[in-house]
Scaffold this motif. Structure first.
Motif, PDB file in Angstrom:
ATOM      1  N   VAL A 210     -60.319 -94.103  88.318  1.00  0.00           N
ATOM      2  CA  VAL A 210     -59.055 -94.118  87.578  1.00  0.00           C
ATOM      3  C   VAL A 210     -59.286 -93.736  86.116  1.00  0.00           C
ATOM      4  O   VAL A 210     -58.537 -92.936  85.542  1.00  0.00           O
ATOM      5  N   LEU A 211     -60.335 -94.301  85.510  1.00  0.00           N
ATOM      6  CA  LEU A 211     -60.605 -94.019  84.100  1.00  0.00           C
ATOM      7  C   LEU A 211     -60.902 -92.543  83.870  1.00  0.00           C
ATOM      8  O   LEU A 211     -60.279 -91.898  83.006  1.00  0.00           O
ATOM      9  N   CYS A 212     -61.827 -91.992  84.644  1.00  0.00           N
ATOM     10  CA  CYS A 212     -62.207 -90.593  84.437  1.00  0.00           C
ATOM     11  C   CYS A 212     -61.113 -89.643  84.942  1.00  0.00           C
ATOM     12  O   CYS A 212     -60.917 -88.563  84.369  1.00  0.00           O
ATOM     13  N   GLY A 213     -60.403 -90.035  86.005  1.00  0.00           N
ATOM     14  CA  GLY A 213     -59.279 -89.231  86.461  1.00  0.00           C
ATOM     15  C   GLY A 213     -58.185 -89.175  85.418  1.00  0.00           C
ATOM     16  O   GLY A 213     -57.589 -88.116  85.167  1.00  0.00           O
ATOM     17  N   ALA A 214     -57.908 -90.326  84.789  1.00  0.00           N
ATOM     18  CA  ALA A 214     -56.900 -90.369  83.720  1.00  0.00           C
ATOM     19  C   ALA A 214     -57.346 -89.532  82.528  1.00  0.00           C
ATOM     20  O   ALA A 214     -56.519 -88.891  81.861  1.00  0.00           O
ATOM     21  N   LEU A 215     -58.653 -89.522  82.266  1.00  0.00           N
ATOM     22  CA  LEU A 215     -59.179 -88.677  81.198  1.00  0.00           C
ATOM     23  C   LEU A 215     -58.887 -87.209  81.503  1.00  0.00           C
ATOM     24  O   LEU A 215     -58.476 -86.445  80.620  1.00  0.00           O
ATOM     25  N   GLY A 216     -59.083 -86.820  82.777  1.00  0.00           N
ATOM     26  CA  GLY A 216     -58.791 -85.444  83.167  1.00  0.00           C
ATOM     27  C   GLY A 216     -57.323 -85.095  82.993  1.00  0.00           C
ATOM     28  O   GLY A 216     -56.982 -84.016  82.491  1.00  0.00           O
ATOM     29  N   VAL A 217     -56.432 -86.015  83.419  1.00  0.00           N
ATOM     30  CA  VAL A 217     -54.995 -85.780  83.248  1.00  0.00           C
ATOM     31  C   VAL A 217     -54.642 -85.729  81.765  1.00  0.00           C
ATOM     32  O   VAL A 217     -53.803 -84.922  81.335  1.00  0.00           O
ATOM     33  N   GLY A 218     -55.291 -86.600  80.981  1.00  0.00           N
ATOM     34  CA  GLY A 218     -55.046 -86.593  79.538  1.00  0.00           C
ATOM     35  C   GLY A 218     -55.424 -85.270  78.898  1.00  0.00           C
ATOM     36  O   GLY A 218     -54.720 -84.774  78.011  1.00  0.00           O
ATOM     37  N   ILE A 219     -56.530 -84.694  79.341  1.00  0.00           N
ATOM     38  CA  ILE A 219     -56.943 -83.385  78.820  1.00  0.00           C
ATOM     39  C   ILE A 219     -55.891 -82.337  79.155  1.00  0.00           C
ATOM     40  O   ILE A 219     -55.504 -81.519  78.312  1.00  0.00           O
ATOM     41  N   TYR A 220     -55.410 -82.372  80.402  1.00  0.00           N
ATOM     42  CA  TYR A 220     -54.385 -81.404  80.820  1.00  0.00           C
ATOM     43  C   TYR A 220     -53.111 -81.576  79.990  1.00  0.00           C
ATOM     44  O   TYR A 220     -52.525 -80.593  79.517  1.00  0.00           O
ATOM     45  N   CYS A 221     -52.674 -82.832  79.828  1.00  0.00           N
ATOM     46  CA  CYS A 221     -51.443 -83.083  79.072  1.00  0.00           C
ATOM     47  C   CYS A 221     -51.590 -82.637  77.616  1.00  0.00           C
ATOM     48  O   CYS A 221     -50.642 -82.094  77.025  1.00  0.00           O
ATOM     49  N   HIS A 222     -52.747 -82.865  77.041  1.00  0.00           N
ATOM     50  CA  HIS A 222     -52.966 -82.445  75.654  1.00  0.00           C
ATOM     51  C   HIS A 222     -52.918 -80.928  75.528  1.00  0.00           C
ATOM     52  O   HIS A 222     -52.306 -80.395  74.583  1.00  0.00           O
ATOM     53  N   ARG A 223     -53.511 -80.229  76.475  1.00  0.00           N
ATOM     54  CA  ARG A 223     -53.549 -78.774  76.433  1.00  0.00           C
ATOM     55  C   ARG A 223     -52.172 -78.155  76.671  1.00  0.00           C
ATOM     56  O   ARG A 223     -51.902 -77.046  76.220  1.00  0.00           O
ATOM     57  N   HIS A 224     -51.296 -78.898  77.396  1.00  0.00           N
ATOM     58  CA  HIS A 224     -49.997 -78.329  77.760  1.00  0.00           C
ATOM     59  C   HIS A 224     -48.824 -79.084  77.122  1.00  0.00           C
ATOM     60  O   HIS A 224     -47.673 -78.916  77.538  1.00  0.00           O
TER      61      HIS A 224
ATOM     62  N   ASP B  33     -42.065 -80.180  85.747  1.00  0.00           N
ATOM     63  CA  ASP B  33     -42.445 -79.140  86.698  1.00  0.00           C
ATOM     64  C   ASP B  33     -43.491 -79.737  87.637  1.00  0.00           C
ATOM     65  O   ASP B  33     -44.542 -80.194  87.177  1.00  0.00           O
ATOM     66  N   ARG B  34     -43.226 -79.733  88.952  1.00  0.00           N
ATOM     67  CA  ARG B  34     -44.156 -80.363  89.884  1.00  0.00           C
ATOM     68  C   ARG B  34     -45.538 -79.706  89.844  1.00  0.00           C
ATOM     69  O   ARG B  34     -46.539 -80.339  90.195  1.00  0.00           O
ATOM     70  N   ASN B  35     -45.613 -78.461  89.410  1.00  0.00           N
ATOM     71  CA  ASN B  35     -46.910 -77.804  89.298  1.00  0.00           C
ATOM     72  C   ASN B  35     -47.802 -78.464  88.246  1.00  0.00           C
ATOM     73  O   ASN B  35     -49.030 -78.315  88.291  1.00  0.00           O
ATOM     74  N   ASP B  36     -47.181 -79.196  87.303  1.00  0.00           N
ATOM     75  CA  ASP B  36     -47.974 -79.950  86.332  1.00  0.00           C
ATOM     76  C   ASP B  36     -48.906 -80.929  87.049  1.00  0.00           C
ATOM     77  O   ASP B  36     -50.072 -81.081  86.672  1.00  0.00           O
TER      78      ASP B  36
ATOM     79  N   SER C 103     -41.482 -79.657  79.359  1.00  0.00           N
ATOM     80  CA  SER C 103     -41.877 -78.638  80.329  1.00  0.00           C
ATOM     81  C   SER C 103     -41.440 -77.247  79.883  1.00  0.00           C
ATOM     82  O   SER C 103     -42.165 -76.265  80.050  1.00  0.00           O
ATOM     83  N   ALA C 104     -40.239 -77.156  79.315  1.00  0.00           N
ATOM     84  CA  ALA C 104     -39.753 -75.863  78.833  1.00  0.00           C
ATOM     85  C   ALA C 104     -40.626 -75.347  77.690  1.00  0.00           C
ATOM     86  O   ALA C 104     -40.924 -74.157  77.597  1.00  0.00           O
ATOM     87  N   ARG C 105     -41.055 -76.269  76.822  1.00  0.00           N
ATOM     88  CA  ARG C 105     -41.926 -75.888  75.715  1.00  0.00           C
ATOM     89  C   ARG C 105     -43.261 -75.363  76.252  1.00  0.00           C
ATOM     90  O   ARG C 105     -43.807 -74.381  75.765  1.00  0.00           O
ATOM     91  N   GLN C 106     -43.772 -76.067  77.295  1.00  0.00           N
ATOM     92  CA  GLN C 106     -45.019 -75.633  77.919  1.00  0.00           C
ATOM     93  C   GLN C 106     -44.868 -74.233  78.510  1.00  0.00           C
ATOM     94  O   GLN C 106     -45.707 -73.356  78.293  1.00  0.00           O
ATOM     95  N   THR C 107     -43.762 -74.019  79.254  1.00  0.00           N
ATOM     96  CA  THR C 107     -43.521 -72.706  79.872  1.00  0.00           C
ATOM     97  C   THR C 107     -43.382 -71.619  78.815  1.00  0.00           C
ATOM     98  O   THR C 107     -43.913 -70.511  78.955  1.00  0.00           O
ATOM     99  N   GLY C 108     -42.673 -71.937  77.733  1.00  0.00           N
ATOM    100  CA  GLY C 108     -42.505 -70.963  76.662  1.00  0.00           C
ATOM    101  C   GLY C 108     -43.825 -70.608  76.002  1.00  0.00           C
ATOM    102  O   GLY C 108     -44.090 -69.444  75.691  1.00  0.00           O
ATOM    103  N   ASP C 109     -44.692 -71.640  75.782  1.00  0.00           N
ATOM    104  CA  ASP C 109     -45.997 -71.381  75.185  1.00  0.00           C
ATOM    105  C   ASP C 109     -46.835 -70.472  76.076  1.00  0.00           C
ATOM    106  O   ASP C 109     -47.529 -69.566  75.589  1.00  0.00           O
ATOM    107  N   GLU C 110     -46.793 -70.714  77.395  1.00  0.00           N
ATOM    108  CA  GLU C 110     -47.567 -69.903  78.320  1.00  0.00           C
ATOM    109  C   GLU C 110     -47.061 -68.460  78.334  1.00  0.00           C
ATOM    110  O   GLU C 110     -47.851 -67.505  78.364  1.00  0.00           O
TER     111      GLU C 110
END
Length: 300
Positions: A112-126, A55-58, A283-290
């Motif tokens: 890059v390091l801290c930005g990747a950390l931010g993306v990692g947090i998002y990916c873990h949460r979703h 999902d591009r919104n990710d 992505s479907a799992r993420q949408t279903g969880d939400e």
């Protein structure tokens, strides 16, 4: 440094100032270039992620974590590696200037390091695969860096040693951020070299991804390798003040070490990449969880 008129005609002029004013506000071109790069890079990353089944919104939502953390990390890297610019009796700037991001000074690897950390947090949460999202984002990330490098031209920074080559960059004296018209000298436009290298890396990554099917973080690691390769020789051309270790600039060491680490990862990581259906399932799992969370919160 005095220059002959014939040389000046063949040189690249610097902008007369690094900002323009809208009423009481000073709008810095450096910031506009960073913003333009972030927008262009995120669009490329979103389209590539969607083409992989996501999902591009990710991508856009993960930027809410990545951008602020990336800016903080980039500034911290710059201040830590060039601390002599802001602290100490001989520092050319005041300590408070360390907070003035709009005047330039962002270390890409901190970003890059801290930005990747931010993306990692998002990916873990979703519940999203970080390596797959990183591979989709890699060409957009280096594109953003290339566009952002144009901001160094407006700030008269990130240039190299003195030279008289036809494409030399003219550097002027500035008073309160405005050129006095007095030329200090002509120098290698290393910001331009890096910008062109970044754009070349974008094309190389796209070809590699198509022909070699780079996945599981290998395309992102290839981005690290290629960027470091260019940054290594560009750093050797710079002569502005910087911290050194054993005679080499810190960024030279960082580029060399990260190149080797990324090469090891590319050689050792799993081949191929996750299928479109597998990423779509994430992505479907993420949408279903939400949807489950929304329905449970709305149930009396």
């Amino acid at each position: 440094m005095p220059q002959h008129s014939g040389q000046l005609l063949a040189s690249i002029p610097s902008p007369s100032r690094g900002y323009f004013s809208l009423g009481p506000l000073d709008i810095h071109f450096y910031a506009l270039c960073i913003i333009a790069g972030a927008v262009a890079g995120s669009i490329v990353a979103a389209r590539r992620w969607e083409a992989r089944g996501g999902d591009r919104n990710d991508v856009y939502d993960s930027l809410l974590w990545a951008i602020p953390l990336g800016i903080i990390g980039a500034r911290l890297y710059h201040v830590i590696t060039d601390w002599r610019l802001y602290f100490g009796a001989a520092a050319p700037h005041e300590p408070i200037d360390a907070l003035k991001i709009w005047e330039g000074g962002l270390g890409i690897w901190g970003g890059v390091l801290c930005g990747a950390l931010g993306v990692g947090i998002y990916c873990h949460r979703h519940h999203l695969p970080l390596s797959a999202l990183a591979d989709a984002a890699a060409p957009g990330l280096i594109l953003a860096q290339g566009i952002g490098r144009l901001g160094n031209w407006f700030n008269q920074e990130l240039y190299g040693r003195s030279t008289t080559v036809p494409w030399a960059l003219e550097i002027y004296e500035r008073s309160h951020g405005v050129s006095t018209g007095q030329i200090i000298g002509t120098y290698h436009p290393t910001f331009l070299y890096e910008m062109l290298w970044d754009f070349l890396v974008v094309l190389v990554l796209l070809v590699m991804d198509k022909k070699l099917v780079m996945g599981y973080g290998r395309l992102f690691a290839s981005y690290v390798m290629l960027y470091c390769l260019g940054r290594f020789w560009i750093e050797l051309m710079r002569s502005d003040p910087a911290s050194h270790i054993l005679g080499l600039r810190v960024n030279t060491w960082v580029s060399g070490i990260l190149f080797c680490a990324a090469l090891v990862y590319v050689l050792a990581a799993k081949r191929g990449r996750r299928s479109v259906t597998e990423i779509a399932a994430f992505s479907a799992r993420q949408t279903g969880d939400e949807q489950d969370r929304e329905s449970s919160s709305s149930t009396p």
